[in-house]
Motif scaffolding. Sequence first.
Motif, PDB file in Angstrom:
ATOM      1  N   PRO A  52       0.827  -1.221   0.000  1.00  0.00           N
ATOM      2  CA  PRO A  52       0.000   0.000   0.000  1.00  0.00           C
ATOM      3  C   PRO A  52       0.855   1.262   0.000  1.00  0.00           C
ATOM      4  O   PRO A  52       1.939   1.304   0.561  1.00  0.00           O
ATOM      5  N   LEU A  53       0.322   2.297  -0.659  1.00  0.00           N
ATOM      6  CA  LEU A  53       1.030   3.575  -0.741  1.00  0.00           C
ATOM      7  C   LEU A  53       0.864   4.381   0.539  1.00  0.00           C
ATOM      8  O   LEU A  53      -0.206   4.368   1.144  1.00  0.00           O
ATOM      9  N   SER A  54       1.913   5.081   0.912  1.00  0.00           N
ATOM     10  CA  SER A  54       1.801   6.027   2.020  1.00  0.00           C
ATOM     11  C   SER A  54       1.083   7.264   1.494  1.00  0.00           C
ATOM     12  O   SER A  54       0.921   7.444   0.287  1.00  0.00           O
ATOM     13  N   LEU A  55       0.666   8.145   2.383  1.00  0.00           N
ATOM     14  CA  LEU A  55       0.006   9.373   1.940  1.00  0.00           C
ATOM     15  C   LEU A  55       0.938  10.237   1.090  1.00  0.00           C
ATOM     16  O   LEU A  55       0.500  10.869   0.136  1.00  0.00           O
ATOM     17  N   ASP A  56       2.218  10.250   1.433  1.00  0.00           N
ATOM     18  CA  ASP A  56       3.180  11.019   0.640  1.00  0.00           C
ATOM     19  C   ASP A  56       3.306  10.458  -0.771  1.00  0.00           C
ATOM     20  O   ASP A  56       3.353  11.198  -1.743  1.00  0.00           O
ATOM     21  N   ASP A  57       3.359   9.114  -0.877  1.00  0.00           N
ATOM     22  CA  ASP A  57       3.445   8.482  -2.195  1.00  0.00           C
ATOM     23  C   ASP A  57       2.180   8.726  -3.000  1.00  0.00           C
ATOM     24  O   ASP A  57       2.234   8.955  -4.199  1.00  0.00           O
ATOM     25  N   LEU A  58       1.039   8.680  -2.348  1.00  0.00           N
ATOM     26  CA  LEU A  58      -0.229   8.912  -3.025  1.00  0.00           C
ATOM     27  C   LEU A  58      -0.302  10.343  -3.558  1.00  0.00           C
ATOM     28  O   LEU A  58      -0.832  10.592  -4.636  1.00  0.00           O
TER      29      LEU A  58
END
Length: 151
Positions: A52-58
């Motif tokens: 799953p993506l972190s919020l920063d990656d998203l």
Amino acid sequence: MSVRHSWVVNEGGATTSWFDVRLAFADGARVDALAVLSGQDLRVEDVRAQPPLSLDDLAVLAEWLEDPLFEACVPAPAGGVPAASRRARPAWPRGREERRLVAEEYRAAREEGGDPVLAVMRATGHGRRRSLRLIGQARDDGFLTPRRARR
């Protein structure tokens, strides 16, 4: 990165196309997305990532996908002349004038009961992080009230 045309719906002269997008990384991680092109409006509808993506990656996902997705989805102009810029941001001044206009957009959205950050994003063509930075700079320049009382 791969972009595959999935299906098309033609209704009343309007065409809507769906694209499967896969972004694979060397460490085995991958991001699968579903993009929709309706007229000249391109949106990412669904995103799945392993892990799953972190919020920063998203937050930077759009930057990762933007250019390859536009190349695959948005047809080139007729006559073979390349588009000047597929990343068409509205013309927007820089510096102090930019921060003044950001403050106006922010206040207008607040008065209408809308999302002020989204209004700034639409007006400037920048992403959320850059828009938040501009809003903060507008506050620092005195165009907007301070966020918190300073002690």
